[in-house]
Scaffold this active site. Structure first.
Site, PDB file in Angstrom:
ATOM      1  N   TYR A 249     -14.293 -18.773  14.647  1.00 15.72           N
ATOM      2  CA  TYR A 249     -14.569 -17.694  15.606  1.00 15.72           C
ATOM      3  C   TYR A 249     -16.060 -17.355  15.621  1.00 15.72           C
ATOM      4  O   TYR A 249     -16.598 -16.962  16.655  1.00 15.72           O
ATOM      5  CB  TYR A 249     -13.730 -16.447  15.285  1.00 15.72           C
ATOM      6  CG  TYR A 249     -12.433 -16.403  16.069  1.00 15.72           C
ATOM      7  CD1 TYR A 249     -11.395 -17.281  15.778  1.00 15.72           C
ATOM      8  CD2 TYR A 249     -12.260 -15.509  17.124  1.00 15.72           C
ATOM      9  CE1 TYR A 249     -10.215 -17.259  16.513  1.00 15.72           C
ATOM     10  CE2 TYR A 249     -11.086 -15.480  17.868  1.00 15.72           C
ATOM     11  CZ  TYR A 249     -10.063 -16.361  17.546  1.00 15.72           C
ATOM     12  OH  TYR A 249      -8.905 -16.342  18.285  1.00 15.72           O
TER      13      TYR A 249
ATOM     14  N   SER B 282      -3.205  -8.018   2.964  1.00 10.07           N
ATOM     15  CA  SER B 282      -2.426  -9.067   2.294  1.00 10.07           C
ATOM     16  C   SER B 282      -1.946  -8.527   0.963  1.00 10.07           C
ATOM     17  O   SER B 282      -2.654  -7.747   0.333  1.00 10.07           O
ATOM     18  CB  SER B 282      -3.295 -10.308   2.004  1.00 10.07           C
ATOM     19  OG  SER B 282      -2.558 -11.270   1.289  1.00 10.07           O
TER      20      SER B 282
ATOM     21  N   TYR C  82      -0.947 -17.699  -1.230  1.00  6.97           N
ATOM     22  CA  TYR C  82      -2.104 -16.788  -1.116  1.00  6.97           C
ATOM     23  C   TYR C  82      -3.396 -17.592  -0.939  1.00  6.97           C
ATOM     24  O   TYR C  82      -4.163 -17.359  -0.001  1.00  6.97           O
ATOM     25  CB  TYR C  82      -2.170 -15.930  -2.375  1.00  6.97           C
ATOM     26  CG  TYR C  82      -3.240 -14.869  -2.372  1.00  6.97           C
ATOM     27  CD1 TYR C  82      -3.220 -13.819  -1.458  1.00  6.97           C
ATOM     28  CD2 TYR C  82      -4.263 -14.896  -3.320  1.00  6.97           C
ATOM     29  CE1 TYR C  82      -4.200 -12.835  -1.486  1.00  6.97           C
ATOM     30  CE2 TYR C  82      -5.238 -13.908  -3.349  1.00  6.97           C
ATOM     31  CZ  TYR C  82      -5.203 -12.880  -2.432  1.00  6.97           C
ATOM     32  OH  TYR C  82      -6.171 -11.901  -2.466  1.00  6.97           O
TER      33      TYR C  82
ATOM     34  N   ASN D 130      -5.045 -12.506  14.679  1.00  6.99           N
ATOM     35  CA  ASN D 130      -4.941 -11.241  15.426  1.00  6.99           C
ATOM     36  C   ASN D 130      -6.173 -10.361  15.214  1.00  6.99           C
ATOM     37  O   ASN D 130      -6.712  -9.778  16.163  1.00  6.99           O
ATOM     38  CB  ASN D 130      -3.699 -10.459  14.991  1.00  6.99           C
ATOM     39  CG  ASN D 130      -2.410 -11.125  15.455  1.00  6.99           C
ATOM     40  OD1 ASN D 130      -2.395 -11.795  16.480  1.00  6.99           O
ATOM     41  ND2 ASN D 130      -1.347 -10.950  14.692  1.00  6.99           N
TER      42      ASN D 130
ATOM     43  N   GLY E 226       0.833  -1.201   0.000  1.00 10.89           N
ATOM     44  CA  GLY E 226       0.000   0.000   0.000  1.00 10.89           C
ATOM     45  C   GLY E 226       0.867   1.250   0.000  1.00 10.89           C
ATOM     46  O   GLY E 226       2.083   1.166   0.169  1.00 10.89           O
TER      47      GLY E 226
ATOM     48  N   ALA F 147     -11.800 -10.145   4.106  1.00  8.42           N
ATOM     49  CA  ALA F 147     -11.724 -10.035   2.652  1.00  8.42           C
ATOM     50  C   ALA F 147     -11.069 -11.307   2.133  1.00  8.42           C
ATOM     51  O   ALA F 147      -9.852 -11.444   2.165  1.00  8.42           O
ATOM     52  CB  ALA F 147     -10.910  -8.814   2.251  1.00  8.42           C
TER      53      ALA F 147
ATOM     54  N   ARG G  45      -0.262  -6.887 -11.935  1.00 12.96           N
ATOM     55  CA  ARG G  45      -1.535  -7.451 -12.394  1.00 12.96           C
ATOM     56  C   ARG G  45      -1.870  -6.941 -13.784  1.00 12.96           C
ATOM     57  O   ARG G  45      -1.306  -5.967 -14.266  1.00 12.96           O
ATOM     58  CB  ARG G  45      -2.653  -7.127 -11.395  1.00 12.96           C
ATOM     59  CG  ARG G  45      -2.599  -8.078 -10.223  1.00 12.96           C
ATOM     60  CD  ARG G  45      -3.665  -7.814  -9.209  1.00 12.96           C
ATOM     61  NE  ARG G  45      -3.320  -6.666  -8.379  1.00 12.96           N
ATOM     62  CZ  ARG G  45      -3.980  -6.349  -7.266  1.00 12.96           C
ATOM     63  NH1 ARG G  45      -4.999  -7.072  -6.872  1.00 12.96           N
ATOM     64  NH2 ARG G  45      -3.607  -5.308  -6.552  1.00 12.96           N
TER      65      ARG G  45
ATOM     66  N   LYS H 256       1.597 -15.488   6.434  1.00 13.89           N
ATOM     67  CA  LYS H 256       1.392 -14.968   7.802  1.00 13.89           C
ATOM     68  C   LYS H 256       0.226 -13.977   7.854  1.00 13.89           C
ATOM     69  O   LYS H 256      -0.552 -13.974   8.817  1.00 13.89           O
ATOM     70  CB  LYS H 256       2.685 -14.306   8.305  1.00 13.89           C
ATOM     71  CG  LYS H 256       3.740 -15.334   8.675  1.00 13.89           C
ATOM     72  CD  LYS H 256       5.108 -14.731   8.868  1.00 13.89           C
ATOM     73  CE  LYS H 256       5.273 -14.092  10.215  1.00 13.89           C
ATOM     74  NZ  LYS H 256       6.683 -13.614  10.408  1.00 13.89           N
TER      75      LYS H 256
END
Ligand code: UDP
Length: 302
Positions: free
Chosen positions: A148, A64, A134, A88, A25, A103, A175, A80
């Protein structure tokens, strides 16, 4: 996606806390938001414990790398972000009694045998292929989100995002949308992977944000596909980019990346029925806006 989502939520009067480790980002995308009194940015790796002192209504885990080039360059970080990061973010939502949104991605369907893909399809993913860093991370993320919800009392939801494009993408993220536009702007040939007959369906970012926000407040658990069902081969897509830009490009054919899905098209019946949602922006219109954005980026970098 993140910056567009922040803008939309702020425009509805919400307080927004954005967390990003800025790996893929860019602060540039939220530069104007940094002055907003209801916006707060924290540099944070989602894979590390997340401390936030104040109450939260919703936690949205979008962190991600999402471009195949990025996630193959950062395989362990990607795994991760999907696994530790989901844990988390879910822990934060549980502690705050907040609505949670994961997402997820059309990549959970892998290289699908059915088309279009609806949410009941379990997918065909190679667990040890190059894209698995991924795909399997997101599949794990869906599993832990569901656990959860079932066992930890979190109001958790899952969206599966199909190919999305628009302003604020990185020119060099690898991409197909930024690649073709960038190549056209530089007068270079377009890189077609394989024979170019594989298909994708491209959703403009404003449509996607609208679907996300509807799902966020719907109370539904999903999973729900969000994407544009208009399907194009990569060669057709290359043609549309040229039409929109008013140019004629050469093609250079490169090998198809391993496990590159041959077809991808969302069945959005569930989103239509559940959320009253449907993409509105046609590919040509969305591409015009995206090209206009990339022109400003190219002129700054030249
Ligand atoms: N692709 C291509 N040329 C490029 C980049 C991508 O032909 O320069 C193809 C790629 O092989 C895939 C499709 O375009 O079939 C979409 O690729 P992208 O990386 O955008 O995302 P994906 O949908 O594979 O996650």
């Amino acid at each position: 996606m993140g910056s567009h989502l922040c803008e939309r939520l702020l425009s509805e009067g919400h307080h927004v806390v954005a967390m990003d480790n800025l790996k893929t980002g860019s602060l540039e995308n939220i530069r104007t938001l940094l002055h907003e009194p209801k916006f707060h940015f924290i540099e944070q790796n989602v894979s590390s414990y997340i401390h936030y002192p104040d109450p939260l209504d919703a936690v949205m885990h979008f962190a991600s790398p999402a471009s195949p080039v990025d996630y193959m360059n950062e395989p362990v970080h990607t795994l991760k972000a999907g696994s530790l990061g989901s844990h988390n973010a879910l822990g934060l939502a549980k502690a705050k009694g907040a609505r949670f949104m994961l997402a997820s991605t059309s990549e959970v369907y892998g290289d699908p045998e059915v088309s279009p893909q609806d949410e009941t399809y379990w997918g065909r993913v190679n667990p040890i292929g190059p894209r698995s860093v991924y795909d399997e991370a997101k599949r794990f993320a869906e599993a832990i989100t569901t656990a959860y919800r079932r066992y930890e009392g979190v109001d958790a939801s899952i969206i599966r995002i199909f190919n999305t494009y628009g302003p604020c993408m990185r020119l060099n993220d690898g991409r197909v949308v930024p690649n073709f536009i960038n190549q056209a702007l530089q007068g270079q040939p377009m890189t077609i992977y394989g024979d170019g007959r594989q298909t994708r369906s491209f959703c403009f970012v404003s449509d996607l944000v609208d679907g996300i926000v509807r799902m966020l407040w719907s109370g539904d658990q999903g999973p729900v596909n969000l994407g544009n069902p208009d399907e194009f081969t990569i060669l057709e897509f290359a043609q549309v980019v040229q039409e929109v830009m008013g140019i004629k490009s050469q093609y250079v054919y490169l090998p198809l990346p391993e496990d590159d899905p041959k077809q991808r098209r969302p069945d959005i019946t569930k989103a239509r029925n559940l959320l009253g949602w449907e993409p509105k922006v046609k590919l040509r219109e969305g591409l015009q806006k995206t090209v206009a954005y990339f022109k400003t980026v190219v002129s700054v970098s030249n």
